[in-house]
Design a protein around this motif. Structure first.
Motif, PDB file in Angstrom:
ATOM      1  N   THR A  39     -24.432  -1.123  14.155  1.00 46.35           N
ATOM      2  CA  THR A  39     -25.730  -0.718  13.626  1.00 46.35           C
ATOM      3  C   THR A  39     -25.582   0.479  12.687  1.00 46.35           C
ATOM      4  N   VAL A  40     -24.741   1.415  13.058  1.00 52.96           N
ATOM      5  CA  VAL A  40     -24.529   2.601  12.223  1.00 52.96           C
ATOM      6  C   VAL A  40     -23.648   2.278  11.018  1.00 52.96           C
ATOM      7  N   LEU A  41     -22.523   1.633  11.254  1.00 54.54           N
ATOM      8  CA  LEU A  41     -21.527   1.470  10.195  1.00 54.54           C
ATOM      9  C   LEU A  41     -21.876   0.360   9.206  1.00 54.54           C
ATOM     10  N   LEU A  42     -22.726  -0.583   9.594  1.00 56.27           N
ATOM     11  CA  LEU A  42     -23.151  -1.621   8.663  1.00 56.27           C
ATOM     12  C   LEU A  42     -24.524  -1.341   8.073  1.00 56.27           C
ATOM     13  N   SER A  43     -25.108  -0.205   8.438  1.00 57.11           N
ATOM     14  CA  SER A  43     -26.393   0.206   7.874  1.00 57.11           C
ATOM     15  C   SER A  43     -26.206   0.573   6.409  1.00 57.11           C
TER      16      SER A  43
END
Length: 609
Positions: free
Chosen positions: A417-421
């Motif tokens: 969720t964080v790194l592909l945001s």
């Protein structure tokens, strides 16, 4: 007209002459005690006092005497070898840099790793971080962000109690140690950011009131007296912090500053302190040919701090987005107390992924008012997002990390969720392998009354969120020691696998074109037909990915028809990631398909020419 900087402190020249300059606008007499000899300071314009003395060497001890008062350490001291209560020491500036080819990084290039120097390694110093640079480079990190390192009382502290903003803490390795770290990081292609505190002073060893009106009672502060940026005599205070910022960015070759709690920097003057700071840092960037970044921590959903000056903004490089964290954390943990009461539903995270801010003018139950505005005039890379950071972990009674609150599968989903945001990602040290050791609040004050006040304050603060949960003693050395990283990936299969998963995600982010776009129009939300399956498309030109984040604890149907030729490039439930196993997906793709609980699935879409 831009204000020029008046340098304060002990300014040692190559010929051995040293200019001692201090700002003390309300005193009638001042002097410097140098190696126990008194030298009178001469009054200059603007409340400054100064004298130049020959034959000075690095390490020479000195103190400032105001009138007939007691000798005091220099507020602008760059070296406190004997702690916050001891004499200051003259520091040299020479260093053999080898990073001449380094030009810095832009916001869109950052994958930030926040760390605390004292707990990141067994040695707890800058040299220990240097020993881990290969590990960070292999992980894929492009920038480390150091929690505050300004001299604080004792040898263990988060750093927000610093009272000598110019002095790199002696226990961490001081001036030379910090420069060694920056030089070595640049050789690995890693930028170094520093967390600085310009909104308040720490309580112990704080001699600022004796020197002048560094604070004002015009405003009420959360952490004590408010720093004077717009009241009478504020010119000297503004100058002090501008010089501090430029020293870190210029002399120490740091690549950027994270400005702590800028909403607590009160300035209603015609030219805001932050706006002028940005102007001075831009001038430094131009003169050095290196990118310098200013990133704000801001508890306001207002883009003014990062908007272009052309439309009335302060022009900072970026800002931390707490609401992304709150939306994600409350969704995966079910916590809805305190400020989490404004979150907890999938639509909050959808809003965070789409807009950065969750509250853009609607009613906030926690604040009991309408809150926020839409972030117009900004790009996605200006928003720094995270699932964990020092505040959100440390400001829990036990300092428990997300790895202690959610399942292994959910940890992988949170990482994605964080790194592909679409935003600039920040990791907190150890999260990449699911560190289980806590990160708690710790201090080492010498004033017992102050220690008891801190203990009492922490108990009262936590009662608001967590009731009567036991609070570790912040003064106890054991509290600090149990925060040291375990590096469990060296002996635990699941930790090592999670580390590999983070590496895979980071590699995707760095090299897949559609994950590098910073434009808001390059993200499109998808209708999945399921509240707990958040789908979005990221693209850059002809390159596109479909990303599906599944937050339910049960197997669920996704009702988004996949385009022909779509190729799965990531499934966190796969056995290679120690998941329960991928679910079969037939071709041609059906109108609906099944996702494993707490999983992320990513598809690459064929290019259209």
């Amino acid at each position: 007209m831009e204000e020029s900087i008046v340098e304060v402190g002990a300014l040692l020249q190559e010929d051995g002459h040293c200019l001692f300059r201090v700002w003390a606008p309300l005193v009638k007499q001042a002097g410097v005690l140098l190696n126990s000899h008194y030298h009178g300071l001469v009054s200059r314009r603007g409340g400054y006092w100064e004298v130049t003395i020959p034959c000075i060497r690095p390490g020479d001890r000195y103190q400032i005497q105001l009138g007939d008062g007691p000798p005091l350490p220099d507020p602008a001291s760059r070296w406190q070898p004997d702690g916050v209560h001891g004499a200051s020491a003259v520091a040299g500036t020479h260093y053999n840099w080898t990073d001449q080819a380094w030009k810095g990084l832009r916001m869109e290039e950052l994958i930030i790793y926040e760390l605390h120097t004292g707990t990141f390694t067994p040695t707890g110093d800058f040299a220990g971080i240097i020993d881990q640079l290969d590990y960070l480079h292999d992980l894929g990190i492009t920038a480390i962000e150091l929690m505050p390192i300004a001299q604080f009382p004792g040898d263990r502290n988060w750093g927000y109690d610093g009272v000598f903003p110019f002095a790199a803490h002696t226990a961490y390795g001081g001036i030379e140690g910090l420069k060694d770290l920056v030089n070595a990081a640049h050789a690995k292609g890693i930028a170094v950011l520093l967390d600085v505190v310009y909104n308040h002073f720490g309580p112990e060893g704080n001699h600022f009131p004796q020197f002048g009106p560094y604070t004002t009672d015009k405003y009420k502060g959360v952490w004590g007296p408010v720093v004077n940026f717009d009241d009478a005599y504020s010119d000297g205070v503004r100058n002090f912090f501008w010089q501090n910022a430029l020293m870190w960015l210029n002399e120490f070759h740091l690549d950027g500053l994270r400005l702590d709690a800028v909403h607590a920097i009160w300035d209603h003057g015609a030219r805001h302190f932050i706006d002028e700071l940005r102007i001075k840092v831009e001038a430094l960037s131009q003169s050095t040919g290196r990118h310098k970044l200013l990133i704000a921590e801001l508890d306001l959903n207002h883009p003014r701090y990062i908007q272009s000056p052309a439309i009335g903004g302060y022009g900072l490089s970026g800002q931390w987005i707490d609401e992304f964290h709150h939306a994600l954390h409350s969704l995966v943990t079910g916590e809805v107390k305190g400020y989490y009461e404004d979150f907890g539903q999938p639509q909050h995270l959808v809003k965070a992924i789409r807009d950065g801010y969750v509250y853009t003018g609607q009613y906030s139950q926690h604040r009991k008012k309408n809150f926020g505005t839409y972030p117009t005039g900004t790009t996605n890379d200006q928003f720094v997002v995270f699932a964990q950071n020092h505040d959100q972990i440390g400001n829990r009674p036990g300092g428990d990390r997300l790895s202690s609150l959610v399942s292994y599968e959910m940890q992988k989903l949170v990482a994605a969720t964080v790194l592909l945001s679409p935003y600039t990602p920040l990791l907190f040290m150890g999260e990449e392998y699911g560190e289980k050791n806590p990160f708690q609040y710790f201090i080492s004050h010498t004033d017992e009354h102050l220690v008891e006040m801190v203990r009492k304050g922490r108990r009262e603060e936590f009662a608001y969120f967590f009731g009567d949960d036991e609070v570790p003693d912040p003064q106890a050395e054991a509290t600090f020691l149990q925060c040291k990283l375990s590096r469990a990936y060296t002996f635990d299969e699941r930790a090592a696998n999670l580390l590999s998963f983070y590496k895979y995600l980071i590699n995707m982010r760095k090299f897949v074109p559609s994950l590098r776009s910073t434009h808001r129009e390059d993200l499109q939300l998808l209708d999945t037909g399921h509240e707990y399956i958040i789908g979005f498309r990221r693209q850059d030109g002809f390159d596109a990915l479909l990303i599906f984040l599944h937050f339910s604890q049960a197997t669920s149907e996704c009702h988004f028809p996949l385009p022909a030729g779509a190729r799965k490039v990531l499934d966190s439930s796969a056995s290679v990631w120690l998941g329960p196993g991928e679910l079969p997906l037939s071709e041609p793709y059906p109108e609906s398909w099944t996702l494993q609980p707490e999983s992320v699935v990513v598809f690459e879409i064929p290019k259209k020419i």
